[in-house]
Design a protein around this motif. Structure first.
Motif, PDB file in Angstrom:
ATOM      1  N   ASN A  29      42.152  37.118  30.011  1.00  8.93           N
ATOM      2  CA  ASN A  29      41.085  37.969  29.484  1.00  8.93           C
ATOM      3  C   ASN A  29      40.845  37.723  27.995  1.00  8.93           C
ATOM      4  O   ASN A  29      39.697  37.684  27.545  1.00  8.93           O
ATOM      5  N   GLU A 165      40.871  45.478  32.893  1.00 13.54           N
ATOM      6  CA  GLU A 165      39.666  44.911  33.488  1.00 13.54           C
ATOM      7  C   GLU A 165      39.098  45.839  34.558  1.00 13.54           C
ATOM      8  O   GLU A 165      39.843  46.394  35.361  1.00 13.54           O
ATOM      9  N   TYR A 338      38.389  46.631  27.725  1.00  9.28           N
ATOM     10  CA  TYR A 338      38.742  45.474  26.913  1.00  9.28           C
ATOM     11  C   TYR A 338      37.868  45.399  25.661  1.00  9.28           C
ATOM     12  O   TYR A 338      38.298  44.902  24.617  1.00  9.28           O
TER      13      TYR A 338
END
Length: 356
Positions: A29, A165, A338
Motif C-alpha cells: 500500500n 484498506e 490510508y
C-alpha cells in the motif's frame, strides 16, 4: 521550490516480498500511495527487495537491496538521503543521516520470549531507538509499552494509527474448504499469542456453526491446535492455512461473527476489516484491541471457553437488529483510512526536514 531542491525521503519497503503478511500489505500500500502523491518538495526513494523494482512514476526512485549483509556492514552502499523511514521495527538496513523515523508496531517479543532471548530482542530495539530522531507507533497501547520497557532519552514518540484498506466493496471468492454451513471466522499467523486454541473448546457449544482459522500455519502452535481438534473430536473447526485476499473478503462478508482472542497485537487490523463488513466482533480485553475497537466489539473479560461461548450466545442474536449501531461501527472502521495515515507521515516528513 525547484525540482533540483527536492528533499530525498527513503522509505524502506523490504517486506514487499512478503505480500501475505501484515507488513507486506503495508509495504504494498505504501508503494502505491506515496507514488500517487504529488509533493513538490519531496522525492521518494523506495528501498526494495531485489527483483521487486517497478516504475512508480517520476516522483519515485527504486533502489534494490543488492546484498543485505553487504548493505548492513557497508552502509555507504545505501543511498544518501535527507530522511530515512524504517516502516517497521524489523527492517535491518540503515545509513546514518540527519533524520531517521523508526516505526514500532509492537513489543510482542516481551511476551513471546523469556530470559536471555527476550533481553537480546530488547537490546536490538533499544539500539534502533538510540539512532532514531523520532519514534512513531500504531496505537497508544504500544506507545505506553515502549515508554515502559525502553529508554527514549527524551525523544518524542508519536501515535499514527495504521491505514486500513477498504476491502468491503471488493470481489470475493468462496474458498474450496467452505462447507456451506453457517460459520465463524478468524485470521492471523498461527502463533501462541493469538490464543486460537481456546476457540476449539468454544466451538463445542456451537455444533450448528463451523469455525475457519486462517493464516500462516508453519508454526508448531498450528500442529498443537490440529492435535487438539483431533483428540477432542471437534468436527466443526478447520485450520485452513494461508488464504488468498479474495477468499478472505468472502469469509468476512459471509461469516456470522469474527472471533479474535489474541493477547499480542500492536493494532489488530483484522478486527477493523471485519467491522467494515458490519460483522459482530468478539475480542480479548488485552493489548490495543479495546482501544482500536472503541466500544464496537464485544469484549471477553475472561479468556475461558465457557464464558466466551456464553458471550457469543448472549450477544450475537441481538447484534444484527441494531442497524444504527452497525452503521456507526462501519464509519469507525472507515476512519482508519490510508489517506489520513499517509498525510500524517507527509506532515511529519515536512516537520523534521524543516527543522534542519
Amino acid at each position: 521550490m525547484r525540482k533540483t531542491e527536492r528533499k530525498k525521503v527513503l522509505i524502506d519497503l523490504s517486506y514487499l516480498k512478503h505480500p501475505n503478511c501484515g507488513f507486506g500489505q503495508i509495504a504494498i500500500n505504501y508503494s502505491k500511495l506515496f507514488a500517487a502523491l504529488s509533493v513538490e518538495d519531496l522525492h521518494f526513494i523506495y528501498l526494495l527487495p531485489k527483483g521487486y523494482q517497478d516504475f512508480y512514476g517520476n516522483n519515485v526512485t527504486c533502489v534494490p537491496i543488492k546484498h543485505r549483509r553487504i548493505n548492513r556492514w557497508l552502509p555507504f552502499t545505501l543511498p544518501k538521503v535527507d530522511l530515512w523511514h524504517s516502516v517497521n521495527q524489523f527492517n535491518k538496513l540503515y545509513r546514518k543521516i540527519p533524520q531517521f523515523i523508526l516505526t514500532i508496531h509492537d513489543l510482542n517479543f516481551l511476551f513471546e520470549h523469556q530470559g536471555r532471548k527476550k533481553q537480546i530482542f530488547l537490546k536490538k530495539i533499544q539500539q534502533k531507538i538510540d539512532k532514531a530522531t523520532i519514534i512513531t507507533t500504531i496505537s497508544h497501547y504500544v506507545a505506553n509499552e515502549i515508554k515502559k520497557y525502553t529508554n527514549l532519552n527524551g525523544k518524542e514518540i508519536r501515535v499514527i494509527y495504521n491505514g486500513v484498506e477498504r476491502i468491503d466493496q471488493q470481489e470475493g471468492k468462496q474458498p474450496t474448504f467452505a462447507t456451506g454451513r453457517p460459520f465463524f471466522f478468524t485470521i492471523g499467523e498461527m502463533r501462541t499469542k493469538k490464543n486460537f486454541h481456546l476457540l476449539v473448546d468454544v466451538m463445542k457449544s456451537f455444533p450448528e456453526y463451523d469455525l475457519y482459522i486462517c493464516g500462516k500455519d508453519s508454526f508448531h502452535y498450528a500442529d498443537e491446535i490440529r492435535t487438539q481438534i483431533k483428540e477432542k473430536a471437534v468436527n466443526n473447526v478447520f485450520v485452513t492455512g494461508m488464504i488468498e485476499q479474495t477468499e478472505k473478503i468472502w469469509l468476512y462478508r459471509n461469516c456470522k461473527a469474527f472471533l479474535f482472542p489474541s493477547r499480542g497485537e500492536g493494532f489488530g487490523l483484522p478486527v477493523i476489516e471485519a467491522m467494515q463488513f458490519g460483522k459482530a466482533v468478539f475480542i480479548s480485553n488485552y493489548t490495543c484491541l479495546p482501544e482500536i475497537c472503541n466500544g464496537f466489539a464485544f469484549i471477553w473479560e475472561k479468556l475461558e471457553p465457557e464464558a466466551m461461548a456464553e458471550s457469543i450466545r448472549k450477544n450475537l442474536p441481538l447484534f444484527y437488529e441494531q442497524k444504527e449501531r452497525i452503521a456507526q461501527m462501519k464509519e469507525h472502521a472507515y476512519s482508519f483510512s490510508y489517506e489520513k495515515h499517509i498525510k500524517a507521515y507527509i506532515d511529519l516528513y515536512h516537520e523534521l526536514l524543516s527543522s534542519e
